[in-house]
Design an enzyme around this catalytic site. Sequence first.
Site, mmCIF file in Angstrom:
data_model
loop_
_atom_site.group_PDB
_atom_site.id
_atom_site.type_symbol
_atom_site.label_atom_id
_atom_site.label_comp_id
_atom_site.label_asym_id
_atom_site.label_seq_id
_atom_site.Cartn_x
_atom_site.Cartn_y
_atom_site.Cartn_z
ATOM 1 C CE LYS A 74 -4.390 0.904 0.092
ATOM 2 N NZ LYS A 74 -5.649 0.069 -0.134
ATOM 3 C CG ASP A 90 -7.361 3.403 -0.646
ATOM 4 O OD1 ASP A 90 -7.921 2.064 -0.913
ATOM 5 O OD2 ASP A 90 -7.514 4.053 0.066
HETATM 6 P P1 NDP Z 1 -12.893 7.750 -3.020
HETATM 7 O O1 NDP Z 1 -11.855 8.740 -2.769
HETATM 8 O O2 NDP Z 1 -13.624 7.630 -4.285
HETATM 9 O O3 NDP Z 1 -14.242 8.298 -1.968
HETATM 10 C C1 NDP Z 1 -13.864 7.990 -0.399
HETATM 11 C C2 NDP Z 1 -15.327 8.507 -0.180
HETATM 12 O O4 NDP Z 1 -15.060 8.581 1.227
HETATM 13 C C3 NDP Z 1 -15.762 10.188 -0.173
HETATM 14 O O5 NDP Z 1 -16.960 10.061 -0.164
HETATM 15 C C4 NDP Z 1 -15.007 10.619 0.872
HETATM 16 O O6 NDP Z 1 -15.512 11.891 1.392
HETATM 17 C C5 NDP Z 1 -15.067 9.588 1.970
HETATM 18 N N1 NDP Z 1 -14.358 9.753 2.989
HETATM 19 C C6 NDP Z 1 -13.025 9.645 2.936
HETATM 20 N N2 NDP Z 1 -12.321 9.927 4.046
HETATM 21 C C7 NDP Z 1 -13.417 10.266 4.961
HETATM 22 C C8 NDP Z 1 -13.298 10.572 6.286
HETATM 23 N N3 NDP Z 1 -12.067 10.988 7.162
HETATM 24 N N4 NDP Z 1 -14.491 10.833 6.965
HETATM 25 C C9 NDP Z 1 -15.429 10.719 6.263
HETATM 26 N N5 NDP Z 1 -15.696 10.395 5.049
HETATM 27 C C10 NDP Z 1 -14.406 10.285 4.214
HETATM 28 O O7 NDP Z 1 -12.323 6.496 -2.455
HETATM 29 P P2 NDP Z 1 -12.897 5.014 -2.490
HETATM 30 O O8 NDP Z 1 -14.243 4.959 -3.038
HETATM 31 O O9 NDP Z 1 -11.819 4.285 -3.569
HETATM 32 O O10 NDP Z 1 -12.314 4.417 -1.154
HETATM 33 C C11 NDP Z 1 -13.253 3.971 -0.205
HETATM 34 C C12 NDP Z 1 -12.967 3.244 0.991
HETATM 35 O O11 NDP Z 1 -12.793 1.622 0.092
HETATM 36 C C13 NDP Z 1 -11.596 3.144 1.505
HETATM 37 O O12 NDP Z 1 -11.634 2.720 2.783
HETATM 38 C C14 NDP Z 1 -10.812 2.161 0.420
HETATM 39 O O13 NDP Z 1 -9.515 1.971 1.277
HETATM 40 C C15 NDP Z 1 -11.558 1.163 0.253
HETATM 41 N N6 NDP Z 1 -11.114 0.584 -0.788
HETATM 42 C C16 NDP Z 1 -11.294 1.003 -1.995
HETATM 43 C C17 NDP Z 1 -11.102 0.383 -3.074
HETATM 44 C C18 NDP Z 1 -10.904 0.674 -4.413
HETATM 45 O O14 NDP Z 1 -10.898 -0.152 -5.480
HETATM 46 N N7 NDP Z 1 -10.890 1.757 -4.827
HETATM 47 C C19 NDP Z 1 -10.947 -1.321 -3.107
HETATM 48 C C20 NDP Z 1 -10.975 -1.775 -1.716
HETATM 49 C C21 NDP Z 1 -11.410 -1.001 -0.827
HETATM 50 P P3 NDP Z 1 -14.843 13.360 1.133
HETATM 51 O O15 NDP Z 1 -14.840 13.604 -0.518
HETATM 52 O O16 NDP Z 1 -15.692 14.415 1.943
HETATM 53 O O17 NDP Z 1 -13.481 13.041 1.526
HETATM 54 O O1 2IT Z 2 -7.679 -1.499 -0.723
HETATM 55 C C1 2IT Z 2 -7.876 -2.094 -1.794
HETATM 56 O O2 2IT Z 2 -8.045 -3.144 -1.843
HETATM 57 C C2 2IT Z 2 -7.639 -1.257 -2.985
HETATM 58 N N1 2IT Z 2 -7.737 0.094 -3.009
HETATM 59 C C3 2IT Z 2 -7.363 -1.600 -4.388
HETATM 60 C C4 2IT Z 2 -6.121 -2.190 -4.714
HETATM 61 C C5 2IT Z 2 -5.670 -2.564 -6.010
HETATM 62 O O3 2IT Z 2 -4.682 -3.006 -6.347
HETATM 63 O O4 2IT Z 2 -6.725 -2.910 -7.005
#
Ligand code: NDP
Ligand code: 2IT
Length: 446
Positions: free
Chosen positions: A126, A166
């Site tokens: 990561k 992420d």
């Molecule tokens: P994005 O940046 O696309 O979206 C993040 C969302 O979460 C936004 O709505 C953001 O709001 C909100 N958010 C972020 N930080 C905070 C906080 N401290 N408090 C409240 N709201 C918050 O990210 P993703 O959708 O990609 O990721 C979301 C989650 O999913 C994370 O935990 C990530 O690690 C996990 N994840 C992502 C993957 C991926 O493929 N993208 C895969 C597996 C897990 P704001 O805009 O106000 O910050």
């Molecule tokens: O938390 C996760 O699994 C991710 N942000 C996606 C990682 C990836 O390599 O696609």
Amino acid sequence: MDQIVRSFLNEVGSRNTHEPEFMQAVTEVAQTVIPYIVANDIYHGKNILMRMVEPERVVMFRVPWVDDKGEIRVNRGYRIEMNSAIGPYKGGLRFHESVNMSILKFLAFEQVFKNALTTLPMGGGKGGADFNPKGKSDAEVMRFCQSFMTELFRHIGPNRDIPAGDIGVGGREIGYMFGQYKRLKNEFTGVLTGKGISWGGSLIRPEATGYGAVYFAQNMLQTRGESIEGKTVVISGSGNVAQYAAEKAIQLGATVLTLSDSSGFIYDPDGIDQEKLAYVMQLKNIDRKRIHEYVERYPKASFNKAQKPWGIACEVAMPCATQNELDEKSAKQLVENGCYCISEGANMPSTPEAIIQFHENKVLYAPGKASNAGGVAVSGLEMAQNSLRYNWTRQEVDKRLQDIMEDIHKACMEYGAENGSINYEKGANIAGFVKVADAMLAQGVV
Ligand code: NDP
Ligand code: 2IT
């Protein structure tokens, strides 16, 4: 047993002071995995979990860049290369002001188990930076990404370490980083996943995490002879994972009631349908605005400032924003209001106290490392397609994603069966552990 777990955690804690999120993730794994190690001679006495909590390598670097006013800014970049026993390091990059060593180490540690669960050959890593992309111009984001990659490029590669998105890193940022990597190396390789379709990306990768988390909820509900169709669903976040969790839930006939961002949540009592979701996608992905604007467009909805959505009655809850966003009080509220299925889209969104509530109330609870593994799984499929120099169809990738989520569910059932129900947390931890531990044992002390 408690004594063994405690002394292990004391030792890890003394070596990792001031890393609360990392210790939280390690504690959660240790509590379920150490009893398994003690009961299984092949793992006992080999210090195997102690080796797993120590990153193979950590890189930390300066990221200087120039903003639109000509001011020089400095951020801190990181890459945690946690474990490469079953494949090259694989995991996302997070750009958020809160990023620090503790958060990235917790994410890298979780990633090792998650990637093992996908059935694909990927180790865990990561990275990211304490850069806040909000309010930055496209040009600023590009300069930041280029500076970040100017250091990172020497540590990664398609057979070494393959980053992805992420929080704060989506298609735009992957594009800028890929461009810089290609320029520096003079090579067109699958060094990042989440690429655009015309330049090496996979269909369904943007959708994969959210879709996968809904498929996993569906698998859990099926163990009780139910389905997500007709259920009410509360979702937090409004980014990549939340958007596509909502899309799949809607497609399967559920009613999605909420979305959120760090300023608060919107509640739409009529449900967020596909058309309203298309508006949210435009709002968040193209216009890069805040979720509260939803209520101006759809006045029957309410915006609840500085609150989380867990007080809204629902059957299924999907935390899809960030770590520790769902605490004990929220868990109690959810359960009291009739929620009995939690599929985590985010990484470690539920606090340890919240998870206890879920277990005590026999809630179908899936930890992120199982339920959100669809994202990295399709990243693995993107790597496979890059190696083949070929693209699979949408249907093909979606089918593979569904099969992988089902396999993860089966692995959780195999290792998590407990007094007539399934402890998905225990199942995911042990299944992930077994695969990585076996590879580490085979490869000797390295
Ligand atoms: P994005 O940046 O696309 O979206 C993040 C969302 O979460 C936004 O709505 C953001 O709001 C909100 N958010 C972020 N930080 C905070 C906080 N401290 N408090 C409240 N709201 C918050 O990210 P993703 O959708 O990609 O990721 C979301 C989650 O999913 C994370 O935990 C990530 O690690 C996990 N994840 C992502 C993957 C991926 O493929 N993208 C895969 C597996 C897990 P704001 O805009 O106000 O910050
Ligand atoms: O938390 C996760 O699994 C991710 N942000 C996606 C990682 C990836 O390599 O696609």
